[in-house]
Design a protein around this motif. Structure first.
Motif, mmCIF file in Angstrom:
data_model
loop_
_atom_site.group_PDB
_atom_site.id
_atom_site.type_symbol
_atom_site.label_atom_id
_atom_site.label_comp_id
_atom_site.label_asym_id
_atom_site.label_seq_id
_atom_site.Cartn_x
_atom_site.Cartn_y
_atom_site.Cartn_z
ATOM 1 N N ASP A 437 -64.420 27.181 -63.224
ATOM 2 C CA ASP A 437 -63.362 28.047 -62.697
ATOM 3 C C ASP A 437 -63.061 27.684 -61.244
ATOM 4 O O ASP A 437 -63.894 27.101 -60.540
ATOM 5 N N VAL A 438 -61.865 28.043 -60.792
ATOM 6 C CA VAL A 438 -61.450 27.787 -59.413
ATOM 7 C C VAL A 438 -61.395 29.115 -58.661
ATOM 8 O O VAL A 438 -60.723 30.057 -59.104
ATOM 9 N N LEU A 439 -62.136 29.213 -57.562
ATOM 10 C CA LEU A 439 -62.073 30.400 -56.716
ATOM 11 C C LEU A 439 -60.845 30.289 -55.817
ATOM 12 O O LEU A 439 -60.661 29.279 -55.126
ATOM 13 N N THR A 440 -60.019 31.326 -55.817
ATOM 14 C CA THR A 440 -58.768 31.260 -55.064
ATOM 15 C C THR A 440 -58.718 32.226 -53.878
ATOM 16 O O THR A 440 -58.160 31.894 -52.830
ATOM 17 N N ARG A 441 -59.307 33.437 -54.049
ATOM 18 C CA ARG A 441 -59.223 34.411 -52.964
ATOM 19 C C ARG A 441 -60.508 35.237 -52.897
ATOM 20 O O ARG A 441 -61.166 35.475 -53.911
ATOM 21 N N ILE A 442 -60.851 35.683 -51.697
ATOM 22 C CA ILE A 442 -61.911 36.662 -51.492
ATOM 23 C C ILE A 442 -61.356 37.768 -50.611
ATOM 24 O O ILE A 442 -60.793 37.491 -49.542
ATOM 25 N N ASN A 443 -61.457 39.001 -51.106
ATOM 26 C CA ASN A 443 -60.915 40.151 -50.379
ATOM 27 C C ASN A 443 -59.465 39.916 -49.988
ATOM 28 O O ASN A 443 -59.030 40.214 -48.877
ATOM 29 N N ASN A 444 -58.741 39.310 -50.936
ATOM 30 C CA ASN A 444 -57.296 39.052 -50.817
ATOM 31 C C ASN A 444 -56.944 37.991 -49.784
ATOM 32 O O ASN A 444 -55.782 37.833 -49.413
ATOM 33 N N GLU A 445 -57.950 37.253 -49.301
ATOM 34 C CA GLU A 445 -57.713 36.137 -48.387
ATOM 35 C C GLU A 445 -57.955 34.831 -49.141
ATOM 36 O O GLU A 445 -58.904 34.714 -49.915
ATOM 37 N N SER A 446 -57.105 33.835 -48.896
ATOM 38 C CA SER A 446 -57.238 32.552 -49.590
ATOM 39 C C SER A 446 -58.560 31.877 -49.240
ATOM 40 O O SER A 446 -58.976 31.888 -48.071
ATOM 41 N N ILE A 447 -59.203 31.298 -50.241
ATOM 42 C CA ILE A 447 -60.423 30.532 -50.023
ATOM 43 C C ILE A 447 -60.024 29.071 -49.857
ATOM 44 O O ILE A 447 -59.623 28.402 -50.821
ATOM 45 N N LEU A 448 -60.109 28.580 -48.648
ATOM 46 C CA LEU A 448 -59.670 27.219 -48.361
ATOM 47 C C LEU A 448 -60.838 26.261 -48.150
ATOM 48 O O LEU A 448 -60.699 25.061 -48.322
ATOM 49 N N THR A 449 -61.987 26.794 -47.736
ATOM 50 C CA THR A 449 -63.176 25.968 -47.520
ATOM 51 C C THR A 449 -64.413 26.737 -47.977
ATOM 52 O O THR A 449 -64.420 27.972 -48.019
ATOM 53 N N VAL A 450 -65.470 25.987 -48.295
ATOM 54 C CA VAL A 450 -66.739 26.618 -48.649
ATOM 55 C C VAL A 450 -67.284 27.377 -47.448
ATOM 56 O O VAL A 450 -67.842 28.477 -47.578
ATOM 57 N N ASP A 451 -67.112 26.823 -46.245
ATOM 58 C CA ASP A 451 -67.570 27.491 -45.024
ATOM 59 C C ASP A 451 -66.894 28.846 -44.861
ATOM 60 O O ASP A 451 -67.528 29.837 -44.480
ATOM 61 N N GLY A 452 -65.599 28.881 -45.134
ATOM 62 C CA GLY A 452 -64.851 30.133 -44.998
ATOM 63 C C GLY A 452 -65.351 31.201 -45.954
ATOM 64 O O GLY A 452 -65.436 32.382 -45.602
ATOM 65 N N LEU A 453 -65.713 30.791 -47.171
ATOM 66 C CA LEU A 453 -66.258 31.727 -48.149
ATOM 67 C C LEU A 453 -67.589 32.292 -47.656
ATOM 68 O O LEU A 453 -67.832 33.504 -47.723
ATOM 69 N N SER A 454 -68.454 31.428 -47.143
ATOM 70 C CA SER A 454 -69.762 31.873 -46.644
ATOM 71 C C SER A 454 -69.618 32.828 -45.462
ATOM 72 O O SER A 454 -70.337 33.836 -45.371
ATOM 73 N N LYS A 455 -68.708 32.524 -44.564
ATOM 74 C CA LYS A 455 -68.524 33.384 -43.391
ATOM 75 C C LYS A 455 -68.004 34.760 -43.779
ATOM 76 O O LYS A 455 -68.379 35.776 -43.182
ATOM 77 N N GLU A 456 -67.142 34.826 -44.796
ATOM 78 C CA GLU A 456 -66.647 36.121 -45.259
ATOM 79 C C GLU A 456 -67.776 36.918 -45.912
ATOM 80 O O GLU A 456 -67.901 38.134 -45.691
ATOM 81 N N LEU A 457 -68.626 36.266 -46.685
ATOM 82 C CA LEU A 457 -69.756 36.937 -47.317
ATOM 83 C C LEU A 457 -70.707 37.523 -46.281
ATOM 84 O O LEU A 457 -71.321 38.571 -46.500
#
Length: 567
Positions: A437-457
């Motif tokens: 599967d492709v992750l597209t958004r977290i908390n309605n924000e686009s997931i553009l990098t793995v780093d960005g996903l980790s920082k949001e978590l």
């Protein structure tokens, strides 16, 4: 100086700060390492693809080095697309755009050029043809697992000046994200560009810098060169300073036997009496922090909390274990304070520790991680205080990676909850998140990098939930609220790129020190010292192939001060 003086008194170290090993002058070697970093660091850059529509960086990062005032950047060929636009991050925080130029696939050589106007720090190009085995070298690049804009330093030596595959082999640890990063000699000259690794930690390979000299003209043309490539004529500068091999460098730790023997008095093996897990612990001296009467007849240790139940045992002498009481735990820093009912002389005197921050000037300092029955592990300080964010694997149970073909963040693995980690597989419904599967958004924000996903978590605590949007292979898109929990991430040599493996708990730290010590997970919990006697902190996790994390001394002191030693 006060911190060092007090520590030396505590351990009764009466030997020179740097012992000499025959002809090897390690004090001079340390000075040369620091000088090389000073010369080369600012020209070492982190690079990420640029999305013109979104006007931001996307995907995974790679590394490079600026080598002239025109803004030419040398990097790995497999990381570059000719004519593509990239964002280049300098260590001083500046961010500029660059364009992909030529790529020579067969040599894994690539070039970019900065398109913005300005003046840039540059590094000189050396001569790989002048290399000899055992020449010291420095890697200054951006490991992908750390996700930092500023590069991290690693130290090593040339182990094979021309491997049979045509690359330079060296011992500076590398990993994905380092691709394209520079390898320097101790004069700060580029001698190679990071290309590839194998699973052995000694197997790190560089494209020789002379390849870039040979094909400099061809690399100016933005295309993939696969046919005949004209070569530029060149010869080494006769005035160039020759690189001297250091035969003793492969056994550098033997130069610090005196210090390691003293440091060894503060490290003890500790086991979980239930799970039989074995790690290390650090003997600490709490005099001055608590009343003498509260300390009498007791000894205290600090170790890694997540590896121990409520019934640890400590090996106070070889083969003899005594029960220890858990006095306090700090889950945020993965620390546990233990007490045993006997007095053991020595230990790190925490009262005398200077709680000031570690400065950038200390990057490159030689470090020692002592072990109770083995030789200490040498390393260098690679970076200052860093925040290590939550990983999607450990807190969502989802392994992710940037897919270079689809240019999307894809799910690569699913992990079970840690409570029944080794007995059950992850289960889910038909439309739940699945591999591919492709992750597209977290908390309605686009997931553009793995780093960005980790920082949001990292903005959320355990048992809080985040909203994830994902697209399945069918094209259907779903949104789910996912609760953050602890997940068990099994070791995976092919993904981790080293056989020894990572620590199970290795992220979600607000402040950590980074060094390149080749510690096994079982070596964590023990102390980390500067070769000059400074107590830097406690090794808390083997984070990835390139990096071991340590909780800084100032955090250790604060943890102990907040603990209660009478139960």
């Amino acid at each position: 100086m006060k911190k060092l003086f007090a520590f030396l008194i505590c351990l009764q170290i009466l030997k020179p700060a740097f012992a000499q090993n025959n002809s090897l002058n390690v004090e001079q070697l340390q000075a040369e390492v620091k000088q090389g970093i000073k010369q080369a660091y600012n020209a070492s850059v982190r690079i990420i693809a640029y999305n013109s529509e979104l006007q931001t960086g996307v995907g995974g990062n790679f590394s490079g080095v600026v080598v002239d005032k025109k803004g030419h950047i040398l990097t790995a060929g497999h990381a570059v697309t000719p004519n593509a636009i990239y964002l280049v991050n300098f260590p001083d925080g500046r961010q500029v755009k660059a364009k992909g130029l030529g790529v020579i696939v067969s040599a894994d050589a690539g070039m970019l050029v900065i398109t913005d106007k300005g003046k840039w720090p540059t590094a000189k190009m050396g001569w790989s043809s002048l290399l000899e085995n055992n020449v010291p070298c420095l890697s200054i690049a951006c490991p992908g697992n750390l996700g930092l804009n500023n590069p991290t330093v690693r130290f090593g030596y040339i182990s094979n000046k021309l491997h049979e595959n045509g690359y330079i082999q060296n011992t500076c640890l590398m990993e994905p994200g380092d691709s394209g990063g520079p390898l320097f000699d101790l004069q700060g000259r580029v001698i190679g560009i990071h290309s590839r690794i194998r699973d052995g930690q000694e197997e790190n390979f560089e494209t020789p810098i002379d390849v870039f000299r040979k094909y400099w003209t061809a690399l100016q043309s933005p295309q993939n060169h696969t046919a005949f490539i004209p070569e530029d004529k060149f010869s080494p500068d006769k005035k160039a300073e020759m690189l001297k091999p250091v035969p003793e460098i492969a056994a550098l730790s033997s130069s610090f036997k005196a210090q390691a023997a003293e440091f060894q008095q503060t490290v003890f093996a500790v086991k979980d009496s239930v799970q039989k897990v074995s790690i290390l612990s650090t003997l600490v001296n709490l005099k001055g922090l608590f009343p003498e009467s509260d300390l009498k007849g007791k000894s205290f240790f600090i170790t890694k909390s997540s590896e121990l139940s409520e019934h640890p045992i400590i090996e106070v002498v070889s083969g003899k274990f005594v029960s220890a009481k858990v006095l306090n735990r700090d889950e945020k820093n993965d620390l546990a304070l233990l007490e045993v009912s006997m007095e053991i002389n020595g230990g790190v005197t925490l009262q005398s520790i200077n709680t000031d921050s570690v400065s950038f000037e200390e990057v490159g300092n030689f470090l020692i991680s002592p072990r109770p029955k083995n030789e200490g592990i040498m390393s260098v300080l690679g970076n200052c205080f860093l925040a290590i964010p939550k990983s999607p694997a450990a807190f969502l149970g989802i392994g992710v990676n940037f897919n270079t073909d689809t240019r999307k963040i894809s799910v690569t693995a699913l992990y079970p909850e840690r409570t029944n980690a080794k007995t059950e597989n992850a289960k889910g419904g038909e439309n739940d998140i699945a591999i591919g599967d492709v992750l597209t958004r977290i908390n309605n924000e686009s997931i553009l990098t793995v780093d960005g996903l980790s920082k949001e978590l990292s903005k959320y605590d355990i048992d809080q939930s985040v909203s994830l949007q994902y697209t399945k292979k069918s094209g259907s898109t779903y949104t789910r609220d996912v609760v953050l929990k602890h997940y068990y991430v099994a070791p995976n040599v092919s993904f981790d790129h080293f056989r020894e493996g990572k620590s199970q708990r290795r992220d979600n730290f607000k402040e950590a020190l980074v060094h390149d010590g080749k510690l096994n997970p079982a070596d964590c919990g023990g102390p980390l010292y500067g070769a000059n006697g400074v107590f830097y902190g406690i090794n808390i996790a083997r984070f990835c192939r390139t990096t071991t994390l340590a909780i800084p001394a100032k955090v250790i002191v604060q943890f102990v001060k907040e603990s209660k030693i009478i139960l």
